[in-house]
Design an enzyme around this catalytic site. Sequence first.
Site, mmCIF file in Angstrom:
data_model
loop_
_atom_site.group_PDB
_atom_site.id
_atom_site.type_symbol
_atom_site.label_atom_id
_atom_site.label_comp_id
_atom_site.label_asym_id
_atom_site.label_seq_id
_atom_site.Cartn_x
_atom_site.Cartn_y
_atom_site.Cartn_z
ATOM 1 N N PRO A 60 -10.024 3.486 6.079
ATOM 2 C CG PRO A 60 -12.274 3.775 6.600
ATOM 3 C CD PRO A 60 -10.927 3.602 7.234
ATOM 4 C CD GLU B 210 7.703 -6.316 -6.070
ATOM 5 O OE1 GLU B 210 8.481 -5.392 -6.282
ATOM 6 O OE2 GLU B 210 6.483 -6.181 -5.927
ATOM 7 C CD GLU C 154 15.122 4.151 -9.484
ATOM 8 O OE1 GLU C 154 16.269 4.563 -9.281
ATOM 9 O OE2 GLU C 154 14.153 4.903 -9.700
ATOM 10 N NE ARG D 196 -17.866 -0.993 -2.508
ATOM 11 C CZ ARG D 196 -17.475 0.132 -1.924
ATOM 12 N NH1 ARG D 196 -18.365 0.931 -1.371
ATOM 13 N NH2 ARG D 196 -16.198 0.451 -1.892
ATOM 14 C CD GLU E 297 3.431 -9.647 -5.122
ATOM 15 O OE1 GLU E 297 4.336 -9.016 -5.684
ATOM 16 O OE2 GLU E 297 2.289 -9.778 -5.587
#
Lengths: 285, 285
Positions: free
Chosen positions: A127, A108, A157, A48, A104
């Site tokens: 975690p 943005e 927004e 994982r 980003e």
Amino acid sequence: MIWNNFRKDDARLPTFINEREEKHYYETEATEKDYLAWYRQHNSKKYRTPSVTVDNVLFCYNREQDQLKVLLIRRNTHPFRNSWALPGGFVQPEESTDESCLRETATETGVSITSQHIEQLHTFSTPNRDPRGWIITVSYLAFIGEEPLTAGLDAKEALWFSVVRKDDMLHLVNGPNEIILNFQTGKTTAGEQLAFDHAKIISKAFLRVLNKMYHDPKVLRLLGQSFTITEARKVFAKFLGCPHQTIDHSNFKKALRAELVELGEKPVGIGRPSKIFTLKENKKK
Amino acid sequence: MIWNNFRKDDARLPTFINEREEKHYYETEATEKDYLAWYRQHNSKKYRTPSVTVDNVLFCYNREQDQLKVLLIRRNTHPFRNSWALPGGFVQPEESTDESCLRETATETGVSITSQHIEQLHTFSTPNRDPRGWIITVSYLAFIGEEPLTAGLDAKEALWFSVVRKDDMLHLVNGPNEIILNFQTGKTTAGEQLAFDHAKIISKAFLRVLNKMYHDPKVLRLLGQSFTITEARKVFAKFLGCPHQTIDHSNFKKALRAELVELGEKPVGIGRPSKIFTLKENKKK
DNA sequence: CGAATAGTGTCTATCAGACAATATAAT
DNA sequence: ATTATATTGTCTGATAGACACTATTCG
């Protein structure tokens, strides 16, 4: 799973009784090339792995309003739907987190910044910091030259919140929206809550600036390419939580003179013309 | 929204014409609980995610030899088989990277340290920094009190390399093994190579200590619970790349007095008895 | 005692901070 | 001229660094 059946087409490769033997062979006896081919096919999805995001603390400073601001978006999707949060997003393959931050930020806010403007803050990995599961975030600090569009992009927004320090508290305000957090503890104390652990991230960013200001005045990029001493004092005052007049002009200039380059004089304005400065660029971190 | 086509297993939930509509419903109209259930089932494996590792720069100091040391392991598996590398490993689900650092340090060196001893350095994410694919690493800095077992664990060779600074160079030496790197550029210049970008990580760690020593002398944890002023000078000298006699005893003590607590006198030794000190613990970062 | 080690005291150039004086421009 | 703004200069207490001195123990 059949372990003796990997790459039939390659007669060089032995067969294996079990997974452990195969792993040992590729890790220690095969060539690196064969190892990597085996790894990509067998190991890449075995464990994982977390999702990795970047979260960006974008500060700007508005000269007219004499306000320090931080960009927050109102989430319109779960989780933390309708909460205020830092802009950010998932890191994509084939890009570094630095590049994610720049990408980003550009999408943005519409502002193009370079790697010179950003600084990695900290990686948060507690975690369950994200209810969706295992998500680690690398946080960044950036100083935007001038206040860009405040309209939200990506159907969210996006608003600049003014940042006012009072003692150990930061008041983030935009109209009726107010968030109050303690930047020593990283916790919101009143008003609206911030999504995820973003109060911690903002606190870390604010403290980082505060601790490094005089030594590494990168924060003055808030003022763009050039600025006057008094403008620089006003920016520092926002982080110190005091009126800029309490920062002595003469002493301030002395303290920062090594980091600044004089460019000339400002032609307009009331009073004696200010000299304008820019940051020295030759600093090696 | 069309409600006439119910799912068998949960009558509350609608069906969707396409994936986009489904995503929109769960993100913006469903309850957060339903969203999270949907996310885990449908979204968790949709995007590629990187593996995340920690890499630990573990320093120790040996009083008898007056040597600063860093722990390196010789990799016995691909990639970088037989190269020297920092100890570390993959971050596991349900643990923070801090916990990974502590866990890996305990298993690789046998030394138990607490979160007080470690400090996050930087997250490295340059594409292709690992030939196995997309692997991001969170690097940590730790100071081990006393030199522990040097024998390798996990079937790897683990050795303490002495660290000698000469100008901008670090010489990492253990017997015939020698690695030379420039900590300003983060590049190895001669001798053996380090695996991955570990030369950059070690450089970052060394510079971090160097820049913060006087302000935040956490590096003195290298000396364990208590130490004399002269021992502290010797540790500082390793990072400054000078003999410890060039650090004035009186001035050094003045500079660090605010960070230290006097415990008593050292009963044995040639010359005037040393006073012993410990680090003040009440520092809030 | 002398050598080795370590703690304490002193002097000075420098610097941060408080404060004063000067310079420029709008009203 | 007055006021507002900004720059330049001066004074003082604090401090870093160089250096000298004192204290303790061992041989």
